[in-house]
Design an enzyme around this catalytic site. Sequence first.
Site, mmCIF file in Angstrom:
data_model
loop_
_atom_site.group_PDB
_atom_site.id
_atom_site.type_symbol
_atom_site.label_atom_id
_atom_site.label_comp_id
_atom_site.label_asym_id
_atom_site.label_seq_id
_atom_site.Cartn_x
_atom_site.Cartn_y
_atom_site.Cartn_z
ATOM 1 N N GLY A 1 5.343 3.013 5.055
ATOM 2 C CA GLY A 1 5.193 4.326 6.640
ATOM 3 C C GLY A 1 6.444 4.550 7.182
ATOM 4 N N GLY A 2 6.149 5.196 8.806
ATOM 5 C CA GLY A 2 7.535 5.653 8.912
ATOM 6 C C GLY A 2 8.466 4.552 9.405
ATOM 7 N N GLY B 1 8.781 1.312 7.673
ATOM 8 C CA GLY B 1 9.360 0.149 6.849
ATOM 9 C C GLY B 1 7.586 -0.008 5.832
ATOM 10 C CG ASP C 1 3.669 12.878 13.142
ATOM 11 O OD1 ASP C 1 3.814 13.993 12.540
ATOM 12 O OD2 ASP C 1 3.481 11.856 12.755
ATOM 13 C CG LEU D 1 -2.145 -1.440 1.579
ATOM 14 C CD1 LEU D 1 -2.678 -1.595 2.454
ATOM 15 C CD2 LEU D 1 -3.340 -1.199 0.196
ATOM 16 N N GLY D 2 1.637 1.059 -0.154
ATOM 17 C CA GLY D 2 2.975 2.526 0.933
ATOM 18 C C GLY D 2 3.874 1.890 1.595
ATOM 19 C CB VAL E 1 1.940 -0.065 5.165
ATOM 20 C CG1 VAL E 1 0.428 -0.606 5.350
ATOM 21 C CG2 VAL E 1 2.456 1.117 5.957
#
Length: 698
Positions: free
Chosen positions: A372-373, A375, A488, A369-370, A377
Site C-alpha cells: 500500500g501507500g 507499507g 485520491d 496481498l500487496g 498489506v
Amino acid sequence: MAAVLPSRLLFFLLLLSSASHLAAAQYAEYSCNGTLGNFTSGSAFAASLDRLVASLPGDAASSPSLFASGSDGAAHGLALCRGDLTDRRACSACLAGAFAGLRRLCGAARDATFYADLCTARYSGGDFLARPDDNSPVVNGMDANASTYPGWDARNATSRSFFVSLVATLFGEMAMYGAYNSSRRLASAVMFINPQLPTVYGFAQCTPDLASAQCWHCFQGVAELNRQWYDGREGGRISGVRCSFRYEGYQFYQGTPDVRIGGKHGDDSGPDAAGTDGSSHKKALIIAVVVSITVVCGLLLAGLLIIRKQRRKRVGKTRLPVQAHSRNSTRTEEALRLWRIEESTSEFTLYDFAELAAATGDFSDENRLGKGGFGPVYKGKLPDGAEIAVKRLAAHSGQGLEEFKNEIQLIAKLQHTNLVRLVGCCVQDEEKMLVYEYMPNRSLDCFIFDQQRGPLLDWENRLRIIEGIAQGLLYLHKHSRVRIIHRDLKASNILLDKELNPKISDFGIARIFGSNMTEANTNRVVGTYGYMAPEYASEGIFSIKSDVYSFGVLLLEIVSGKRNSGHQRQYGDFINLLGYAWQLWREGRAFELIDPTLGECGEVASIMRCVKVALLCVQDSAADRPTMADVTAMLAAGAGDGGASLPDPRRPPHFSLRVSSSEDDGTEGRRTRSSSSSHATTSCSTNELTVTTIQEGR
C-alpha cells in the site's frame, strides 16, 4: 371537471404505552381519492377488491419483511407494517382494521389509503405498483403531495431553527442506512444532543420492494417535504405510501437503534420521559443508581482480575519469530489520545500485536496481498473466522504516519455501504497497523485494465460499480457527519467485495471541510497524477469538484478499459484518455471508446450517457463541473434519451497538448509535469497510494 378531491381526516386515540410513557397518541389518517371514479356493489372490481383486502393482511404479517403487494383483476393493493414489530398478530390486526376502515369510510371510491402508527394500507383501480417513485396515492392530474401527510406533536421545540437542523441530520443518517445498509429498507436511530435538549429517536422506512436508489430518492422527497412543512415541534412525521419518516422525544419503536448520533455509545439514557419531579422519585432513582454502580464496579473488578490472570498465561505461552509483545490495546488507546483521536464506535477494535501476527501467519509472504501507500498489506483470519486485511506501516518510517492518523480519524467515523470499513488498529512502539474488512476481489484496476479478467465485468456490473462509487462520494460530500474530500479517488482505491460491490478506500490524504467552505488551498499537493483536477495539480486548490474530476476520469477508464495516462501510443495524437474521449465525442464516434472486452453490448445508449457524464465531470473549470448530487441524478435518469437531456460538456484541460510527432519510443511529448515524484501503478494493486508533492514558492 369530474375529479373529486381526496377526503382527509386526522384522529387520535389515547392508549397505554411503555413503562416510560403512561399514554401516547396513536396516529391515523386516511385518504379517499375519487379521481378514478366509484365502483358498484357486485361488480367485477368489487369482487377483486374483496379478495385482495382479505389476503393482504395475512400475507404481510407472515412475510419476513412485513410487506405484501399484489393485483387481482383491476384492483391493486399494498400492505406494510412498521418494520420493528415483533408481534405479527398486531401487524395483521392493524392492516385488517385499516382496510375495513377504508371500505367503511371511503365507500365506493376506487382509490383509498390509510396511514397508522403501525401500518400503511392502500388499494386502487390504478396500477400504482408500477410507479415505485410515487410516494403519494394521488393519480395523475392532481397535486403530487396532496396525500403525503405531515403530523406534529403538541410540544414546541426550544429552538426551532436549531432543532430543525438536528432533525435533518437524524433523517439524513437514517435515510443513508435504510436505503443502502438494510435489505428491508428501514432504519431506527437515536440522537443524543445535550442535557438542555431532549434525546431524539427516529424511524424511517421504505417499502422493501424498492431498490436502494429508489428508496434513497423517495427519502430525499420526504426530506424536502419536512423542510417545507416542519412546524417547530419536538415530534412529528411525514407519512407516504412508499416511504415515511417519524421522530419523537421518546423511544417509540422496538429494539435497539441501528444508528447512533452524538453522546456516548451504549448510552440510551435521555431526559426523564415520565416527567416526574417528586422528591421520592428522585431519591429512589439516586438509590437505584448508587446500587447499580456499586454492583457494576464489583463485577468489573472481578472481570479485570480474571482477564489479567488469563493475559499472563497467554503471553507466557506465545512464541513469535519476532520480539514477543504483550497485549497492547492500552498502548494503542494511549497513542490515540496523544494524537487527539477518539475511538469512534463500539465496533472499532484496539487489537493486540500478537492477535494480528497470529491472524496473518506472522505476516508471512503467502498472506501478503500487496504494498500500500505506506507499507505492505496482509490477509488475516481472526479466531472467530472473520477475514481481515492488515495494512502495516513500515517500521521506523515517518512517511505515512500522518496518513495513518488521518485514516483512523476519518474513516472510522463513516458508515456507508460503498466505503470500506475500518474495523480497528494497533499501535505499539514502531508497529502501527490498520485493520479493514477483507475484500476478496481486491481492487477495480485488477479487472478493467486486464484483458483476461475484464470480461468478468459486464456492463451491468460496471454500471452498478459506477453508481456505487457515486453514492459513496455523495455521502462523503453531503450526507456524512462531516464533509470529506477524498483527494485520491482512482481505480486502485476502489475495492470490490465478493459480490463485486464497490468500496472506496484509502482515506490517508482525505481532508475534512467545514460546512461553509467551498474550497481550500495547500502547498502540499498529494494524490495521483492523471486523476488530479487541474486547479489542484497546478495551484493546490481543492474542493468537492476535485473529487468530481477524479470520478470523471475513473468513469472514462471503466467504460474504455484504458488508463488515463498510458505509456503506449493508444490515444492517437493525444497525451491521455481525456483528450482522446473528447475528440471522439465531438466527432460522434464516442462508441469507439467502449472496452472491447464487453463484446457485443446492447447497452450502447447507457454507455454513451456515462461518457457524457464523465466529460461533464472533467471540464477544465471547476465551476462548470456538476456536484455528485447532480451526477447521481444524471446516472439515475436512465439512458432512454441517449443523454440528449444532459448539458453539453466543455473541453477537458490540456486538450491542446499533443504527442510530438518526432517520438518513436512511445513516451509522452509536450507534457508539462507539475510534480517531481510519483510511483508507477502496477496492473493490479491493493489499495496503493501514489503521493505527489509540490512545493510552491508563493
